[in-house]
Design a protein around this motif. Structure first.
Motif, PDB file in Angstrom:
ATOM      1  N   ILE A  59       1.058  -1.194  -0.054  1.00 44.16           N
ATOM      2  CA  ILE A  59      -0.067  -0.113  -0.053  1.00 44.16           C
ATOM      3  C   ILE A  59       0.826   1.190  -0.036  1.00 44.16           C
ATOM      4  CG2 ILE A  59      -1.566   1.483   1.642  1.00 44.16           C
ATOM      5  CD1 ILE A  59      -2.791  -1.200   2.326  1.00 44.16           C
ATOM      6  N   HIS A  60       1.883   1.168   0.883  1.00 46.31           N
ATOM      7  CA  HIS A  60       2.772   2.469   1.018  1.00 46.31           C
ATOM      8  C   HIS A  60       3.834   2.572  -0.079  1.00 46.31           C
ATOM      9  CE1 HIS A  60       1.034   4.013   4.696  1.00 46.31           C
ATOM     10  NE2 HIS A  60       0.960   2.903   5.133  1.00 46.31           N
ATOM     11  N   ALA A  61       4.238   1.490  -0.639  1.00 47.25           N
ATOM     12  CA  ALA A  61       4.668   1.649  -1.984  1.00 47.25           C
ATOM     13  C   ALA A  61       4.115   2.078  -3.171  1.00 47.25           C
ATOM     14  CB  ALA A  61       5.376   0.255  -2.281  1.00 47.25           C
ATOM     15  N   LEU A  62       2.936   1.885  -3.156  1.00 53.06           N
ATOM     16  CA  LEU A  62       1.895   2.331  -4.373  1.00 53.06           C
ATOM     17  C   LEU A  62       1.335   3.697  -4.173  1.00 53.06           C
ATOM     18  CD1 LEU A  62      -0.103  -0.442  -5.130  1.00 53.06           C
ATOM     19  CD2 LEU A  62       1.787   0.258  -6.620  1.00 53.06           C
ATOM     20  N   PHE A  63       1.110   4.206  -2.693  1.00 49.20           N
ATOM     21  CA  PHE A  63       0.289   5.290  -2.651  1.00 49.20           C
ATOM     22  C   PHE A  63       0.830   6.242  -2.053  1.00 49.20           C
ATOM     23  CE2 PHE A  63      -2.851   2.003  -3.358  1.00 49.20           C
ATOM     24  CZ  PHE A  63      -3.279   2.215  -4.253  1.00 49.20           C
ATOM     25  N   SER A  64       0.717   7.695  -2.239  1.00 42.51           N
ATOM     26  CA  SER A  64       1.251   8.770  -1.274  1.00 42.51           C
ATOM     27  C   SER A  64       0.371   8.930  -0.271  1.00 42.51           C
ATOM     28  CB  SER A  64       1.378  10.165  -2.117  1.00 42.51           C
ATOM     29  OG  SER A  64       0.307  10.458  -2.304  1.00 42.51           O
ATOM     30  N   GLU A  65       0.579   9.428   0.884  1.00 54.12           N
ATOM     31  CA  GLU A  65      -0.395   9.890   2.067  1.00 54.12           C
ATOM     32  C   GLU A  65      -1.268  10.668   1.451  1.00 54.12           C
ATOM     33  OE1 GLU A  65       1.554  11.159   5.690  1.00 54.12           O
ATOM     34  OE2 GLU A  65       2.812   9.196   5.941  1.00 54.12           O
ATOM     35  N   ALA A  66      -1.174  11.716   0.434  1.00 54.72           N
ATOM     36  CA  ALA A  66      -2.228  12.397   0.012  1.00 54.72           C
ATOM     37  C   ALA A  66      -3.302  11.486  -0.734  1.00 54.72           C
ATOM     38  CB  ALA A  66      -1.498  13.400  -0.775  1.00 54.72           C
ATOM     39  N   GLU A  67      -2.733  10.528  -1.474  1.00 56.28           N
ATOM     40  CA  GLU A  67      -3.651   9.761  -2.104  1.00 56.28           C
ATOM     41  C   GLU A  67      -4.419   8.809  -1.050  1.00 56.28           C
ATOM     42  OE1 GLU A  67      -1.639   8.616  -6.321  1.00 56.28           O
ATOM     43  OE2 GLU A  67      -0.703   7.851  -4.458  1.00 56.28           O
ATOM     44  N   LEU A  68      -3.768   8.470   0.102  1.00 51.15           N
ATOM     45  CA  LEU A  68      -4.448   7.361   0.996  1.00 51.15           C
ATOM     46  C   LEU A  68      -5.643   8.419   1.621  1.00 51.15           C
ATOM     47  CD1 LEU A  68      -1.431   5.511   2.463  1.00 51.15           C
ATOM     48  CD2 LEU A  68      -3.264   4.535   1.100  1.00 51.15           C
ATOM     49  N   GLU A  69      -5.379   9.575   1.901  1.00 50.11           N
ATOM     50  CA  GLU A  69      -6.250  10.490   2.685  1.00 50.11           C
ATOM     51  C   GLU A  69      -7.585  10.617   1.868  1.00 50.11           C
ATOM     52  OE1 GLU A  69      -6.509  14.770   4.936  1.00 50.11           O
ATOM     53  OE2 GLU A  69      -4.973  14.472   3.323  1.00 50.11           O
ATOM     54  N   GLY A 101      10.612  -8.592   0.073  1.00 48.88           N
ATOM     55  CA  GLY A 101      10.747  -7.221   0.021  1.00 48.88           C
ATOM     56  C   GLY A 101      10.051  -6.529  -1.038  1.00 48.88           C
ATOM     57  N   THR A 102       9.512  -5.131  -0.744  1.00 46.37           N
ATOM     58  CA  THR A 102       8.808  -4.500  -1.351  1.00 46.37           C
ATOM     59  C   THR A 102       9.528  -3.206  -1.995  1.00 46.37           C
ATOM     60  OG1 THR A 102       6.936  -5.038   0.008  1.00 46.37           O
ATOM     61  CG2 THR A 102       6.630  -3.204  -1.452  1.00 46.37           C
ATOM     62  N   LYS A 103       9.232  -3.040  -3.454  1.00 48.56           N
ATOM     63  CA  LYS A 103       9.927  -1.965  -3.877  1.00 48.56           C
ATOM     64  C   LYS A 103       8.758  -0.856  -4.350  1.00 48.56           C
ATOM     65  CE  LYS A 103      13.236  -4.996  -6.052  1.00 48.56           C
ATOM     66  NZ  LYS A 103      13.659  -5.833  -7.299  1.00 48.56           N
ATOM     67  N   ARG A 104       9.212   0.166  -4.412  1.00 50.83           N
ATOM     68  CA  ARG A 104       8.597   1.306  -4.518  1.00 50.83           C
ATOM     69  C   ARG A 104       8.059   1.542  -5.886  1.00 50.83           C
ATOM     70  NH1 ARG A 104       9.671   7.459  -2.659  1.00 50.83           N
ATOM     71  NH2 ARG A 104       7.660   7.882  -1.810  1.00 50.83           N
ATOM     72  N   SER A 105       6.840   1.531  -6.336  1.00 50.62           N
ATOM     73  CA  SER A 105       6.411   1.598  -7.688  1.00 50.62           C
ATOM     74  C   SER A 105       6.804   2.565  -8.452  1.00 50.62           C
ATOM     75  CB  SER A 105       4.862   1.369  -7.581  1.00 50.62           C
ATOM     76  OG  SER A 105       4.254   2.767  -7.578  1.00 50.62           O
ATOM     77  N   ASN A 106       6.899   2.215  -9.761  1.00 50.32           N
ATOM     78  CA  ASN A 106       7.354   3.140 -10.823  1.00 50.32           C
ATOM     79  C   ASN A 106       6.268   4.434 -10.923  1.00 50.32           C
ATOM     80  OD1 ASN A 106       9.651   1.874 -11.544  1.00 50.32           O
ATOM     81  ND2 ASN A 106       8.915   0.588 -13.069  1.00 50.32           N
ATOM     82  N   ARG A 107       5.250   4.147 -10.536  1.00 52.54           N
ATOM     83  CA  ARG A 107       4.163   5.268 -10.749  1.00 52.54           C
ATOM     84  C   ARG A 107       4.221   6.171  -9.486  1.00 52.54           C
ATOM     85  NH1 ARG A 107      -0.681   6.855  -8.363  1.00 52.54           N
ATOM     86  NH2 ARG A 107      -0.368   5.185  -6.674  1.00 52.54           N
ATOM     87  N   ARG A 108       4.788   5.633  -8.458  1.00 54.58           N
ATOM     88  CA  ARG A 108       4.965   6.411  -7.319  1.00 54.58           C
ATOM     89  C   ARG A 108       6.209   7.454  -7.572  1.00 54.58           C
ATOM     90  NH1 ARG A 108       4.506   5.871  -1.456  1.00 54.58           N
ATOM     91  NH2 ARG A 108       5.303   7.989  -1.055  1.00 54.58           N
ATOM     92  N   ARG A 109       7.295   6.937  -8.091  1.00 55.09           N
ATOM     93  CA  ARG A 109       8.516   7.453  -8.303  1.00 55.09           C
ATOM     94  C   ARG A 109       8.286   8.799  -9.349  1.00 55.09           C
ATOM     95  NH1 ARG A 109      11.512   2.421  -9.371  1.00 55.09           N
ATOM     96  NH2 ARG A 109      11.975   1.342  -7.424  1.00 55.09           N
ATOM     97  N   GLU A 110       7.326   8.578 -10.524  1.00 56.77           N
ATOM     98  CA  GLU A 110       7.195   9.468 -11.348  1.00 56.77           C
ATOM     99  C   GLU A 110       6.358  10.577 -10.784  1.00 56.77           C
ATOM    100  OE1 GLU A 110       5.229   7.270 -14.540  1.00 56.77           O
ATOM    101  OE2 GLU A 110       6.747   6.260 -14.888  1.00 56.77           O
ATOM    102  N   ASN A 111       5.494  10.444  -9.709  1.00 57.95           N
ATOM    103  CA  ASN A 111       4.709  11.389  -9.265  1.00 57.95           C
ATOM    104  C   ASN A 111       5.604  12.117  -8.267  1.00 57.95           C
ATOM    105  OD1 ASN A 111       2.529  10.789 -10.527  1.00 57.95           O
ATOM    106  ND2 ASN A 111       1.641   9.305  -9.054  1.00 57.95           N
TER     107      ASN A 111
END
Length: 113
Positions: A59-69, A101-111
């Motif tokens: 969840i935290h690898a895919l979404f920022s805190e703003a998106e979660l909120e 292990g969980t890697k940060r998503s590319n979508r999150r890196r781009e944002n």
């Protein structure tokens, strides 16, 4: 006073029901349980949900805190996201104690740029 038989003493004990991860539907082992704030704590969230550690990390690898909120503050909303659906389909076939292990998503890196 007569001693009670060991069998009578133990018979009342019932093993607690295992917690089930609402994302992947697998039982959560005690050592793999994480509490996820549905709305991030830093943004005023109080309600938590028990999840597998690997599901929580995803969840935290895919979404920022703003998106979660704003968008993904319920289990149903999280499951509606395409990348989360792919992850859940993959991890649901793994044993309950599985962790990778969980890697940060590319979508999150781009944002983040």
């Amino acid at each position: 006073m007569a001693r009670k038989h060991r069998q009578e003493i133990v018979s009342w004990y019932q093993k607690p029901e295992p917690q089930i991860c609402p994302l992947c539907g697998r039982a959560i082992p005690e050592d793999q349980s994480d509490e996820h704030h549905l709305v991030p704590k830093s943004r005023g969230g109080r309600e938590t949900q028990a999840l597998h550690r690997i599901c929580h990390r995803q969840i935290h690898a895919l979404f920022s805190e703003a998106e979660l909120e704003k968008t993904y503050f319920t289990v149903e909303a999280l499951l509606s996201h395409e990348e989360m659906q792919k992850f859940v389909a993959w991890v649901s076939k793994k044993p309950p104690g599985f962790y990778d292990g969980t890697k940060r998503s590319n979508r999150r890196r781009e944002n983040d740029r």
